[in-house]
Enzyme design. Structure first.
Site, PDB file in Angstrom:
ATOM      1  N   GLU A 124       0.935  -1.147   0.047  1.00 18.58           N
ATOM      2  CA  GLU A 124       0.104  -0.075   0.251  1.00 18.58           C
ATOM      3  C   GLU A 124       0.862   1.398   0.109  1.00 18.58           C
ATOM      4  O   GLU A 124       0.493   2.237  -0.600  1.00 18.58           O
ATOM      5  CB  GLU A 124      -0.977  -0.096   1.283  1.00 18.58           C
ATOM      6  CG  GLU A 124      -1.968  -1.129   1.046  1.00 18.58           C
ATOM      7  CD  GLU A 124      -2.982  -1.058   2.391  1.00 18.58           C
ATOM      8  OE1 GLU A 124      -2.501  -1.151   3.411  1.00 18.58           O
ATOM      9  OE2 GLU A 124      -4.200  -1.129   1.969  1.00 18.58           O
ATOM     10  N   GLU A 144      -3.502 -10.029   4.314  1.00 21.83           N
ATOM     11  CA  GLU A 144      -4.646  -9.694   5.285  1.00 21.83           C
ATOM     12  C   GLU A 144      -5.882 -10.744   5.069  1.00 21.83           C
ATOM     13  O   GLU A 144      -6.329 -10.927   6.211  1.00 21.83           O
ATOM     14  CB  GLU A 144      -5.441  -8.275   4.654  1.00 21.83           C
ATOM     15  CG  GLU A 144      -4.486  -6.868   4.858  1.00 21.83           C
ATOM     16  CD  GLU A 144      -3.577  -6.746   3.856  1.00 21.83           C
ATOM     17  OE1 GLU A 144      -2.935  -7.604   3.268  1.00 21.83           O
ATOM     18  OE2 GLU A 144      -3.017  -5.356   3.726  1.00 21.83           O
TER      19      GLU A 144
END
Ligand code: 1HE
Length: 271
Positions: A124, A144
């Protein structure tokens, strides 16, 4: 090498997990928490925000790298405390958003060098910068899904824009990783180089971006992505307005004159 081309410290109040130096107009910021695989804890994310919002005015481009064998293991999982209420968790994610917006919509073009693990929040972070150079050791994952959490640092928007929702779904649903070559083909990186060559390549790219006019770099960093998100008719109008501002800058007048009077470089095939 002259003194102005040697690495000098940048006087900013940063946490020990970040090291910043400059070489002329190019700043180099390093994730410096190799013992934790450059996992991004709160102080590091806030330190990144400080760095990108308080850069000295004469810095014209930034190179971001990670120390040790991996670029970043993503969110520091030891900080995913269980005693936060829902709003505190939302605000925590919004803090990441604020820090990474400061990168994406900052003043400087930013080039990231990726190697080893580039996962979760690390990817990210990389996606918030403008150019990405992968060394062959790089690999990408969004664990995740396996950890029972979700993207929280802007990945649903920025990583999905880079590689599309289907790849993000695959990475999150199956836990697969992409190699440097696969990530390159999918659109994560613009450049792929041998191990150990990433910094050199990134400095070369940063120097090129730093040599553009301030107005053109503003247009590329701030106008282009917003035009892309606009309705096409609004986007086209914004493009015309931005083009007018750029064309009327004194630097553009000079550069166009240089070309017409045969002093400027031609656009020649480079590879
Ligand atoms: C960590 C973290 C971390 C390592 N948070 N401490 N990210 C992940 O799920 C990735 C988790 N990490 C790994 O899979 C591996 O650590 C790596 C593949 C990145 C590197 O492996 P390796 O063998 O080189 O290192 P290691 O032995 O696993 O880790 C070294 C130390 O770093 C160890 O601590 P130590 O005290 O036992 O030495 C690890 O616990 C620690 N460490 N990664 C905390 N991530 C805004 S939302 C974003 C959501 C996400 O980013 S989710 C992805 C989380």
């Amino acid at each position: 090498m002259t003194a102005e081309h040697q690495d000098e410290p940048i006087a900013l109040d940063l946490p020990p997990s970040l090291k910043a130096t400059r070489r002329g107009a190019i700043a180099h910021i390093r994730l410096a928490r190799a013992e934790k695989r450059n996992a991004l804890d709160d102080v590091t994310v806030l330190g990144l925000e400080t760095f990108f919002t308080k850069l000295p005015e004469d810095i014209r481009a930034v190179v971001l790298t990670g120390e040790g064998k991996h670029f970043s293991a993503g969110l520091d999982l030891s900080e995913v405390a269980n005693d936060l209420d829902p709003l505190e968790r939302v605000l925590h994610s919004r803090m990441w958003h604020r820090a990474f917006e400061a990168i994406q919509f900052g003043r400087t073009p930013d080039v990231t060098v990726l190697h080893g693990a580039v996962v979760g929040g690390g990817l990210e972070l990389a996606a918030a910068t403008h150019l990405r150079v992968a060394e062959l050791s790089a690999y990408y994952g969004l664990p995740e899904g396996q950890r029972g959490i979700f993207l929280g640092g802007g990945g649903s928007v920025r990583i999905a824009r880079l590689i599309g929702v289907p790849w993000v779904q695959d990475l999150m649903l199956t836990g697969r990783t992409l190699s440097a070559e696969e990530g390159h083909a999918a659109g994560i990186t613009q450049y792929l180089v041998e191990d150990g060559r990433g910094l050199e390549k990134a400095l070369e790219l940063a120097a090129k971006a730093a040599s553009n006019t301030t107005t053109t770099n503003f247009a590329v960093l701030h106008a282009l992505p917003r035009i892309h998100e606009s309705h096409p008719t609004s986007g086209l109008l914004t493009e015309s307005l931005m083009a007018t501002i750029a064309e009327m800058s004194p630097e553009a007048t000079e550069r166009l004159k240089d070309f017409l009077e045969k002093r400027a470089a031609k656009v020649l095939r480079q590879s």
